[in-house]
Each structure stands twice: as C-alpha cells, then as structure tokens.
Design an enzyme around this catalytic site. Structure first.
Site, PDB file in Angstrom:
ATOM      1  N   GLY A  37      52.376  35.581  33.976  1.00  0.00           N
ATOM      2  CA  GLY A  37      51.412  36.382  34.726  1.00  0.00           C
ATOM      3  C   GLY A  37      51.924  36.796  36.094  1.00  0.00           C
ATOM      4  N   CYS A  56      41.795  33.651  47.005  1.00  0.00           N
ATOM      5  CA  CYS A  56      42.747  34.325  47.893  1.00  0.00           C
ATOM      6  C   CYS A  56      42.108  34.744  49.223  1.00  0.00           C
ATOM      7  CB  CYS A  56      43.361  35.529  47.183  1.00  0.00           C
ATOM      8  SG  CYS A  56      42.166  36.586  46.337  1.00  0.00           S
ATOM      9  N   GLN A  93      39.574  44.319  49.334  1.00  0.00           N
ATOM     10  CA  GLN A  93      40.514  43.584  48.495  1.00  0.00           C
ATOM     11  C   GLN A  93      41.330  44.497  47.574  1.00  0.00           C
ATOM     12  OE1 GLN A  93      37.235  40.071  48.221  1.00  0.00           O
ATOM     13  NE2 GLN A  93      38.919  39.853  46.768  1.00  0.00           N
ATOM     14  N   SER A 148      45.640  44.199  43.108  1.00  0.00           N
ATOM     15  CA  SER A 148      46.445  43.106  42.571  1.00  0.00           C
ATOM     16  C   SER A 148      45.645  41.827  42.453  1.00  0.00           C
ATOM     17  CB  SER A 148      47.688  42.872  43.434  1.00  0.00           C
ATOM     18  OG  SER A 148      47.322  42.544  44.765  1.00  0.00           O
ATOM     19  N   GLY A 149      44.516  41.761  43.160  1.00  0.00           N
ATOM     20  CA  GLY A 149      43.619  40.619  43.025  1.00  0.00           C
ATOM     21  C   GLY A 149      43.025  40.514  41.631  1.00  0.00           C
ATOM     22  N   ARG A 194      36.367  45.995  46.394  1.00  0.00           N
ATOM     23  CA  ARG A 194      37.686  46.348  45.860  1.00  0.00           C
ATOM     24  C   ARG A 194      38.053  47.741  46.367  1.00  0.00           C
ATOM     25  NH1 ARG A 194      40.587  42.556  44.104  1.00  0.00           N
ATOM     26  NH2 ARG A 194      39.206  41.943  42.391  1.00  0.00           N
ATOM     27  N   HIS A 216      45.072  41.821  50.934  1.00  0.00           N
ATOM     28  CA  HIS A 216      43.638  41.836  51.227  1.00  0.00           C
ATOM     29  C   HIS A 216      43.413  41.939  52.736  1.00  0.00           C
ATOM     30  CE1 HIS A 216      42.918  41.095  47.135  1.00  0.00           C
ATOM     31  NE2 HIS A 216      42.468  39.850  47.155  1.00  0.00           N
TER      32      HIS A 216
END
Length: 327
Positions: free
Chosen positions: A11, A128, A155, A158-159, A228, A235
C-alpha cells in the site's frame, strides 16, 4: 539488530514505511513484508536487495520478529495484531482499530513518548491530522493551558490512499470519480469518512477523541470540520485555540524554533507561511500564521501543515519503533 515486519507492504503507507526505514537506517537484521494474496510474490527493493512480499496468514508471525508496522486497514489489524502480539511481537498499528482502546497507548513521539512503554503488545499510530496538530498544541498547552480547540482541516487526496490519488487524476482528465461521491477537481468536499448520527464525520470524531487522549485531557472541548481538497499530498489545518493564560507570541515562536520536529514559517511580510508543497516529502510539522484571536479574551490562531503519508503515518510509526529499539 532487529527483525522487522511490515503488514500492508504493497500500500501507499506500506511503501513509505520502506522508504523511511531505509532513510533513517534502522538496525535491521531481517525485514519481512506481508500483504494480501493479490500482492504476494511481488518484489520490492530495500537497501539494494529485492525482498518478496508474502501473503499474510495466521502463521506469518511464527518466526522471530521484534516489531511489526501495520497499515492494512482496521479489519486486518483487529484480526492479526493480537496474533502477532501473542507471539511476542510489538505491533505499531496505523489503523483506527486500537486508537481508543484504553489499554493501547496512542503515541506521537514529540508529545507523549513515555506512553510507548505502557503497551501490552500493541501501540496505536494516531490519525494523520491529529498527529500534526498535537505537536504544536502540546507546547501551547504547557505554556498557556488549553481550554478549547477548533479544527478546520484541508486534507489531501493521498489521505484516501492510492484510490484518492487516482480520483484526482481522473478528474484532471475530465473523468467521473470512483472513490469520492463528487468530483474533487475544482472542489472541496466537507466529507471525510462516513457521517455519524450527530452530523459529524468519523474523521472529525477521530480528531476530537484522539487529541483528548494524547494530551491527556479527557474533557477538553474540541470541535472539528474536516474537508478534502484537490491537493495531491500534505494536509493543512487551521487551529483556533482558547487559552487559560494570555499567549506571548514571541515566546511561543522561540519555543517552536527550539523544538525538534517543528519548522516555524511565520514571516508574512515576505509571504512565508507553511505550504503543502514545502512539507511534501519531509518529516517535520510546519507551523505559521501565528496570531491572536481578538474575538475572545485569550485566543490564538495557527496554521499547521505536514506530509500526511510521512509524518502523518509512516514516519511517526518508525519513530515509535526507533524509541523501542533504543530502550
């Protein structure tokens, strides 16, 4: 020398574990990589050697492993973290599965490293956004006392992992999203994770509860809105804090400059303030836009930015492993 395992090695965070372990040159004897059957057999290069990913099974930890870094989702962690810990492995888990378990420490090394050694075989890595927020908040609390916190997050995709990145790429090509409920390109989605009955999202609830646990302030009033945004990585968070004592901005800036892991970027006359593009690929927490909130008696605003895949996930977990090794 230590034997290390990575669960979820295929991942986005798993791959970053490998990068950070290599960069920080931890004393590793053997490195074992685990993932789903779909990824088993793939080769990964680490320190010039090709390692083969194995399928994660209940027998994967039937070998000498000291520390396992997990980033394979909550369900996998709930099943396999206890199996690993029962066999003497210390698990550092990046999912939300164990974060609010009262018997599992939730750790940011710059904030509460002493909690690492209160583990019963599992240590939780925070969300995160929480990680980068509590690093400066710890200092603010020590200096002035925190009465209330208001989070507003911006954010990166990629979160959401590789799927979030792919949705941004699709949108840039004019294609429809597959991960997000609406296009992320030219948009801001006030919707991270699922909605709860109280109107908050799970992401917002995570930030609230995790901040309280890490700062050891069970009843601290906190509210959050998590959004987002169409940024690839990094972030950004606006934090508003109500204090018990009046903040001295110059004193606070000096303390931030002296603190390892924090980079103060606060020179607005020269347009210097934390940026996601600057934080990308680094392990520090960037702090700036420090100013008093004049709408309340003792208020403070700050802008906090970090690489959510590195400091917000992989690097924080590796830092925990480093402290375990030094002990």
């Amino acid at each position: 020398m230590y034997n290390i395992a990575i669960v979820g090695a295929s991942g986005l965070v798993g791959g970053t574990f490998l990068k950070v372990l290599e960069e920080r040159d931890l004393p590793i004897k053997n490195l074992y990589l685990f993932a789903s059957a779909r990824s088993a057999g793939k080769g990964v290069v680490f320190k010039g050697k090709t390692l083969v990913i194995e399928e994660l099974t209940e027998n994967s930890f039937d070998r000498e492993i000291d520390i396992a870094l997990f980033s394979a989702g909550g369900d996998i962690s709930k099943k396999f973290a206890p199996i690993a810990s029962e066999k003497g492995v210390i698990v550092v888990d990046n999912s939300s599965a164990w974060r609010m378990d009262e018997n599992v420490p939730l750790v940011v090394p710059e904030v509460n490293p002493e909690d690492i050694f209160k583990n019963n075989g599992i240590i939780a890595n925070p969300n995160c956004s929480t990680i980068q927020s509590v690093v400066p908040l710890k200092i603010i609390d020590e200096l002035y006392g925190i009465k209330r916190v208001v989070y507003s997050t911006y954010q990166a995709v990629s979160g959401s992992g590789i799927k979030g990145i792919e949705d941004l790429q699709r949108g840039l090509k004019g294609e429809e999203p597959k991960t997000y409920p609406h296009p992320i390109v030219n948009n801001c989605l006030p919707h991270i994770d699922s909605f709860l009955e109280n109107g908050y999202t799970k992401e917002e609830e995570k930030m609230i509860n995790e901040t309280r646990k890490i700062l050891n302030k069970k009843n601290l009033p906190i509210t959050a809105t998590c959004v987002r945004v169409p940024v690839l990585n990094g972030h950004s968070i606006s934090i508003n804090v109500e204090l018990e004592r009046e903040a001295n901005l110059e004193e606070l800036k000096v303390k931030f400059r002296e603190t390892k892991g924090i980079v103060l970027e606060d020179d607005v006359k020269n347009n210097r303030y934390p940026l996601a593009t600057e934080a990308n690929g680094t392990d520090e927490v960037y702090v700036g836009r420090l100013r008093k909130d004049f709408s309340i008696e003792k208020g403070l605003n700050l802008w906090v930015v970090a690489d959510n895949i590195r400091k917000g996930a992989a690097t924080n977990a590796v830092q925990i492993a480093e402290i375990l090794m030094k002990k």
